[in-house]
Write an enzyme that holds these catalytic residues in place. Sequence first.
Site, short mmCIF file in Angstrom:
data_model
loop_
_atom_site.label_atom_id
_atom_site.label_comp_id
_atom_site.label_asym_id
_atom_site.label_seq_id
_atom_site.Cartn_x
_atom_site.Cartn_y
_atom_site.Cartn_z
NE ARG A 130 30.38 52.76 36.14
CZ ARG A 130 30.34 52.22 37.35
NH1 ARG A 130 31.33 51.49 37.76
NH2 ARG A 130 29.33 52.45 38.16
CB THR A 177 42.73 41.52 32.67
OG1 THR A 177 41.30 41.45 32.66
CG2 THR A 177 43.17 42.90 33.16
NE ARG A 222 43.35 41.42 39.30
CZ ARG A 222 42.46 41.89 38.42
NH1 ARG A 222 41.38 42.54 38.84
NH2 ARG A 222 42.65 41.72 37.12
CG ASN A 233 33.95 44.61 34.03
OD1 ASN A 233 33.35 44.33 35.07
ND2 ASN A 233 35.21 44.29 33.83
CG HIS A 248 34.54 43.66 39.43
ND1 HIS A 248 35.72 43.11 39.88
CD2 HIS A 248 34.71 43.85 38.10
CE1 HIS A 248 36.56 42.98 38.86
NE2 HIS A 248 35.96 43.42 37.77
#
EC number: 1.1.1.27
Length: 332
Positions: free
Chosen positions: A106, A248, A169, A138, A193
């Site tokens: 990441r 998504t 969600r 992101n 998030h």
Amino acid sequence: MATLKDQLIQNLLKEEHVPQNKITIVGVGAVGMACAISILMKDLADEVALVDVMEDKLKGEMMDLQHGSLFLRTPKIVSGKDYNVTANSRLVIITAGARQQEGESRLNLVQRNVNIFKFIIPNIVKYSPNCKLLVVSNPVDILTYVAWKISGFPKNRVIGSGCNLDSARFRYLMGERLGVHPLSCHGWILGEHGDSSVPVWSGVNVAGVSLKNLHPELGTDADKEQWKAVHKQVVDSAYEVIKLKGYTSWAIGLSVADLAESIMKNLRRVHPISTMIKGLYGIKEDVFLSVPCILGQNGISDVVKVTLTHEEEACLKKSADTLWGIQKELQF
């Protein structure tokens, strides 16, 4: 010889076209275009500008939207690789960024996106110095910090889409369990998030009736009904959708249009979005995390002080420490 247009139309004044409610979307991938169509269908802008580095894709997406103009109420849809097309935007939405490669850490992804933001942000600031920045790329909390640092904007004008979608969600899944529309199911997911987000079980309610009061085990391991699984589903849902369709798009697009509406119409609705949280919950670093924020024409004007349990506050603090650990290694 007068043209057909001259014969048909008598011009009464020379107008200078300066948009009043312009929205720019940076990045025309699946997420950027889902944001675009959602915003167009909510009639939030008088001009929409699209920016990307892939010129053919960009022009194709612009033309495809323009061909739907009859069915929309946004008179001008423009695009370009050059940021001059973004001039005078009230809101700039950033969906551009590198995709995570298989096996990529990441931190490495973050650094690649920092390098992309080092090009994007100064160009946005140059052409729309008074805009609000809404970061969707992101990892959103870290990149919102990056956008804030590079832009030099006050923190109220730099917003991360944060947990707005996570909370949506959660409310959908809660509604499925209870047979109630998500609008009437209230519950907040805060913090980072993604994997370490924090569900605030104490605030979960329908019609003001606290589910935790009715069912004290709610959200704990002792819970026979396993409501904790609902939060796990929220965390896993993006991965599941990506596994099934590759990315998504629709839900995040609708979520971003929801935030854009609060900004463009100065609604002052409360959203769980990423903001500079230093000074709250014992957090001492410059980190961005989602808390309930009042969102309007100036961006984030206020935050709502949520009463958290010791565990919830500890989770938030842990997220902040993790994010700061990554942020302090970044090269600007």
